[in-house]
Structure formats: C-alpha cells, structure tokens
Design a protein around this motif. Sequence first.
Motif, PDB file in Angstrom:
ATOM      1  N   GLY A 106       0.803  -1.210   0.000  1.00 34.83           N
ATOM      2  CA  GLY A 106       0.000   0.000   0.000  1.00 34.83           C
ATOM      3  C   GLY A 106       0.838   1.262   0.000  1.00 34.83           C
ATOM      4  N   GLU A 107       1.913   1.259   0.797  1.00 32.92           N
ATOM      5  CA  GLU A 107       2.799   2.422   0.862  1.00 32.92           C
ATOM      6  C   GLU A 107       3.484   2.658  -0.475  1.00 32.92           C
ATOM      7  OE1 GLU A 107       6.767   3.931   3.357  1.00 32.92           O
ATOM      8  OE2 GLU A 107       5.879   1.967   3.774  1.00 32.92           O
ATOM      9  N   TYR A 108       3.960   1.580  -1.080  1.00 37.18           N
ATOM     10  CA  TYR A 108       4.713   1.675  -2.327  1.00 37.18           C
ATOM     11  C   TYR A 108       3.830   2.226  -3.445  1.00 37.18           C
ATOM     12  CZ  TYR A 108       7.920   0.130  -6.064  1.00 37.18           C
ATOM     13  OH  TYR A 108       8.779   0.070  -7.137  1.00 37.18           O
ATOM     14  N   PHE A 109       2.681   1.591  -3.661  1.00 37.04           N
ATOM     15  CA  PHE A 109       1.832   2.033  -4.763  1.00 37.04           C
ATOM     16  C   PHE A 109       1.075   3.310  -4.417  1.00 37.04           C
ATOM     17  CE2 PHE A 109       2.703  -2.294  -6.139  1.00 37.04           C
ATOM     18  CZ  PHE A 109       3.057  -2.043  -7.456  1.00 37.04           C
ATOM     19  N   GLY A 110       1.037   3.660  -3.133  1.00 38.99           N
ATOM     20  CA  GLY A 110       0.509   4.957  -2.752  1.00 38.99           C
ATOM     21  C   GLY A 110       1.354   6.092  -3.287  1.00 38.99           C
ATOM     22  N   LEU A 111       2.624   5.805  -3.578  1.00 40.66           N
ATOM     23  CA  LEU A 111       3.513   6.837  -4.127  1.00 40.66           C
ATOM     24  C   LEU A 111       3.132   7.239  -5.551  1.00 40.66           C
ATOM     25  CD1 LEU A 111       6.932   5.566  -2.744  1.00 40.66           C
ATOM     26  CD2 LEU A 111       5.649   7.566  -1.984  1.00 40.66           C
ATOM     27  N   LEU A 112       2.213   6.496  -6.167  1.00 41.49           N
ATOM     28  CA  LEU A 112       1.685   6.933  -7.455  1.00 41.49           C
ATOM     29  C   LEU A 112       0.964   8.267  -7.320  1.00 41.49           C
ATOM     30  CD1 LEU A 112       0.230   3.578  -8.817  1.00 41.49           C
ATOM     31  CD2 LEU A 112       2.138   4.848  -9.815  1.00 41.49           C
ATOM     32  N   ARG A 113       0.550   8.593  -6.111  1.00 48.99           N
ATOM     33  CA  ARG A 113      -0.160   9.844  -5.864  1.00 48.99           C
ATOM     34  C   ARG A 113       0.739  10.906  -5.239  1.00 48.99           C
ATOM     35  NH1 ARG A 113      -5.480   9.955  -6.610  1.00 48.99           N
ATOM     36  NH2 ARG A 113      -6.444   8.007  -7.299  1.00 48.99           N
ATOM     37  N   ASP A 114       2.019  10.629  -5.179  1.00 47.05           N
ATOM     38  CA  ASP A 114       2.954  11.643  -4.715  1.00 47.05           C
ATOM     39  C   ASP A 114       2.909  12.823  -5.691  1.00 47.05           C
ATOM     40  OD1 ASP A 114       5.719  11.740  -2.834  1.00 47.05           O
ATOM     41  OD2 ASP A 114       5.785  12.971  -4.647  1.00 47.05           O
ATOM     42  N   PRO A 115       2.861  14.046  -5.194  1.00 41.90           N
ATOM     43  CA  PRO A 115       2.766  15.188  -6.117  1.00 41.90           C
ATOM     44  C   PRO A 115       3.983  15.366  -7.018  1.00 41.90           C
ATOM     45  CG  PRO A 115       3.094  15.924  -3.848  1.00 41.90           C
ATOM     46  CD  PRO A 115       2.797  14.470  -3.787  1.00 41.90           C
ATOM     47  N   GLN A 116       5.089  14.715  -6.676  1.00 40.63           N
ATOM     48  CA  GLN A 116       6.283  14.835  -7.510  1.00 40.63           C
ATOM     49  C   GLN A 116       6.231  13.785  -8.615  1.00 40.63           C
ATOM     50  OE1 GLN A 116       9.936  14.670  -5.293  1.00 40.63           O
ATOM     51  NE2 GLN A 116      11.105  15.637  -6.914  1.00 40.63           N
ATOM     52  N   MET A 117       6.208  14.237  -9.836  1.00 41.24           N
ATOM     53  CA  MET A 117       6.027  13.339 -10.971  1.00 41.24           C
ATOM     54  C   MET A 117       7.078  12.240 -11.038  1.00 41.24           C
ATOM     55  SD  MET A 117       6.410  14.038 -15.046  1.00 41.24           S
ATOM     56  CE  MET A 117       8.190  13.952 -14.838  1.00 41.24           C
ATOM     57  N   VAL A 118       8.323  12.570 -10.775  1.00 38.49           N
ATOM     58  CA  VAL A 118       9.395  11.591 -10.928  1.00 38.49           C
ATOM     59  C   VAL A 118       9.204  10.426  -9.952  1.00 38.49           C
ATOM     60  CG1 VAL A 118      11.879  11.202 -10.887  1.00 38.49           C
ATOM     61  CG2 VAL A 118      10.981  13.350 -11.766  1.00 38.49           C
ATOM     62  N   THR A 119       8.713  10.724  -8.758  1.00 34.72           N
ATOM     63  CA  THR A 119       8.444   9.655  -7.802  1.00 34.72           C
ATOM     64  C   THR A 119       7.420   8.694  -8.372  1.00 34.72           C
ATOM     65  OG1 THR A 119       8.967  11.067  -5.913  1.00 34.72           O
ATOM     66  CG2 THR A 119       7.598   9.141  -5.481  1.00 34.72           C
ATOM     67  N   PRO A 149      -3.665   9.187 -14.711  1.00 24.79           N
ATOM     68  CA  PRO A 149      -3.937  10.385 -15.516  1.00 24.79           C
ATOM     69  C   PRO A 149      -4.764  11.444 -14.790  1.00 24.79           C
ATOM     70  CG  PRO A 149      -4.210   8.421 -16.846  1.00 24.79           C
ATOM     71  CD  PRO A 149      -4.040   7.949 -15.426  1.00 24.79           C
ATOM     72  N   GLU A 150      -5.462  11.065 -13.725  1.00 27.12           N
ATOM     73  CA  GLU A 150      -6.292  12.024 -13.001  1.00 27.12           C
ATOM     74  C   GLU A 150      -5.617  12.576 -11.744  1.00 27.12           C
ATOM     75  OE1 GLU A 150      -8.956  12.904 -14.569  1.00 27.12           O
ATOM     76  OE2 GLU A 150      -8.535  11.352 -16.064  1.00 27.12           O
ATOM     77  N   VAL A 151      -4.423  12.110 -11.444  1.00 28.45           N
ATOM     78  CA  VAL A 151      -3.718  12.577 -10.248  1.00 28.45           C
ATOM     79  C   VAL A 151      -3.086  13.940 -10.534  1.00 28.45           C
ATOM     80  CG1 VAL A 151      -1.845  12.097  -8.628  1.00 28.45           C
ATOM     81  CG2 VAL A 151      -3.260  10.219  -9.474  1.00 28.45           C
ATOM     82  N   PRO A 152      -3.227  14.908  -9.644  1.00 33.78           N
ATOM     83  CA  PRO A 152      -2.607  16.228  -9.866  1.00 33.78           C
ATOM     84  C   PRO A 152      -1.127  16.230  -9.475  1.00 33.78           C
ATOM     85  CG  PRO A 152      -3.902  16.275  -7.845  1.00 33.78           C
ATOM     86  CD  PRO A 152      -4.104  14.902  -8.457  1.00 33.78           C
ATOM     87  N   PRO A 159      -0.507  22.446 -10.436  1.00 34.84           N
ATOM     88  CA  PRO A 159      -0.818  21.241 -11.219  1.00 34.84           C
ATOM     89  C   PRO A 159      -0.334  21.383 -12.654  1.00 34.84           C
ATOM     90  CG  PRO A 159      -2.699  21.889  -9.884  1.00 34.84           C
ATOM     91  CD  PRO A 159      -1.704  23.007  -9.783  1.00 34.84           C
ATOM     92  N   SER A 160       0.259  20.312 -13.165  1.00 34.75           N
ATOM     93  CA  SER A 160       0.862  20.362 -14.498  1.00 34.75           C
ATOM     94  C   SER A 160       0.287  19.264 -15.401  1.00 34.75           C
ATOM     95  CB  SER A 160       2.378  20.195 -14.398  1.00 34.75           C
ATOM     96  OG  SER A 160       2.963  19.990 -15.663  1.00 34.75           O
ATOM     97  N   PRO A 161      -0.555  19.613 -16.364  1.00 31.66           N
ATOM     98  CA  PRO A 161      -1.057  18.625 -17.318  1.00 31.66           C
ATOM     99  C   PRO A 161       0.071  17.927 -18.077  1.00 31.66           C
ATOM    100  CG  PRO A 161      -2.351  20.636 -17.441  1.00 31.66           C
ATOM    101  CD  PRO A 161      -1.167  20.942 -16.580  1.00 31.66           C
ATOM    102  N   GLU A 162       1.163  18.631 -18.314  1.00 34.64           N
ATOM    103  CA  GLU A 162       2.276  18.025 -19.038  1.00 34.64           C
ATOM    104  C   GLU A 162       2.884  16.874 -18.249  1.00 34.64           C
ATOM    105  OE1 GLU A 162       4.950  17.402 -22.224  1.00 34.64           O
ATOM    106  OE2 GLU A 162       2.982  18.343 -22.026  1.00 34.64           O
ATOM    107  N   CYS A 163       2.919  17.006 -16.923  1.00 33.77           N
ATOM    108  CA  CYS A 163       3.418  15.896 -16.101  1.00 33.77           C
ATOM    109  C   CYS A 163       2.565  14.648 -16.320  1.00 33.77           C
ATOM    110  CB  CYS A 163       3.411  16.290 -14.627  1.00 33.77           C
ATOM    111  SG  CYS A 163       4.717  17.447 -14.153  1.00 33.77           S
ATOM    112  N   ASN A 164       1.248  14.831 -16.388  1.00 38.13           N
ATOM    113  CA  ASN A 164       0.360  13.696 -16.627  1.00 38.13           C
ATOM    114  C   ASN A 164       0.606  13.084 -18.008  1.00 38.13           C
ATOM    115  OD1 ASN A 164      -1.245  15.567 -14.622  1.00 38.13           O
ATOM    116  ND2 ASN A 164      -2.006  13.495 -14.325  1.00 38.13           N
ATOM    117  N   ARG A 165       0.882  13.928 -18.976  1.00 36.30           N
ATOM    118  CA  ARG A 165       1.144  13.411 -20.322  1.00 36.30           C
ATOM    119  C   ARG A 165       2.416  12.573 -20.357  1.00 36.30           C
ATOM    120  NH1 ARG A 165       0.105  19.444 -22.154  1.00 36.30           N
ATOM    121  NH2 ARG A 165      -2.188  19.451 -22.080  1.00 36.30           N
TER     122      ARG A 165
END
Length: 216
Positions: A106-119, A149-152, A159-165
């Motif tokens: 849970g902790e590991y895949f929770g990092l998908l929602r970290d605001p830092q894109m590289v993480t 794709p919906e995470v800010p 918030p950066s749409p380019e990060c999502n792309r």
Amino acid sequence: MEQETLRERLKSKPDPERLAAEAGADPALLAALLEMAESECTALRYSATKAVRILSGQRPEQVYLHYAAVVPWLRASNSFVKWDGILTLGNLAAVDRENRFAPLYGEYFGLLRDPQMVTAANVVRSAWKFSLARPEWEPDITRRLLEVPEVPYLHHGAPSPECNRVLCGHLLDCFDRYFDRAQEQGALLAFAQSQLHSPRKGTAKAAARFLRRHGG
C-alpha cells in the motif's frame, strides 16, 4: 571496508557501474555501501544507493539478502534516495520468495499519488515487475495505474497537465510489459486509444505502437 575508506572513494566519484560490479563480488563492500546509505547525509549517500540499485538489477539475489536495509529508502527526505529505493525494490520483485514486499504494498503504490512526478514515474517503471512476479496483484496494480492520468502532479507548485502526459507515456511502456497476462486487456486498449491524440507527441506515438502490437 571501513566507512572512512569508502567515504574517500566516493568523494572521487567512481563509475557507479564499476562500483556496483565490485560490490557484487565483495560482500563487505556491499555491506559498507548499505551502511553508508543509512548513516550518511551528504551526496555520498546517493552515490551509495545508486550503486546498490544498479547491483539489484544485475544480481538481485545478493541485494535481496539486505532487503530490510533498503525499505527505509522509500521514506527518505532525499528524493534521489527515495527513487533508488523504489527502483531497487522493483528489481527485487522476482526474487522475493519470502514475500517481504507484501507489508509495503500500500505504501509503495501509494507513491503513485505523490505530487512529484518523478516519484510516481519510478513506481510506474517498476509496476510491471510486481505484476509479473505476483499475478494475483495485477488487477489492483492495473486499477491504480489507470488512475494516474487524473492525479494532480505539481510543477513549481502548480498542477501540471504536461506531467500527466509524460506519465501516460510511461504507463504505455509499463502496460506493454505485461499486457499478455493482464486480466482486463480491454481497459488497457481503451487507455491506449485515449492517448492517440495526446498533445505530447512521444506519448501519442507510444499509444499507436501499443495498439499496433496488441491489436487494438
């Protein structure tokens, strides 16, 4: 190897690939690198984690013996150390016969929602390894990935749409790795279809390749 000796060597900025190879042949050096990663607070710490991360991709069984020493990297305030932790644990997925990753899931895949894109990107880059190693986890991993794709994600605090792309491109590469074993292939094809007209050309091209390869 004594820490002071290793510290002086790391200050000379040795080639990380060579250092990893030496650590693979010398358990004492590997142990010293892991100790350095735990105790050092300078850039030398990153040099140590990087060498261990490279070794984990080459000889995962050796690094697996030190699994507990790598786990704290996920919580490091230093982003480079955190990223090495994410990638190292991914490299160890295939040899995790003692199921040591399960409590971290849970902790590991929770990092998908970290605001830092590289993480988040490093989790995406590693996710397919867990999907292949533990097929029973694949549906949940895929569900979490499809939410990306919906995470800010933030760039300079906004918030950066380019990060999502960018991340959508990484997702396509990840899905390609385990598509044949995915339970919901239709969802992956639908995601690829949604990216065909991405403003980011690299992502749009990746979507087209994905659909050609998998018959979408």
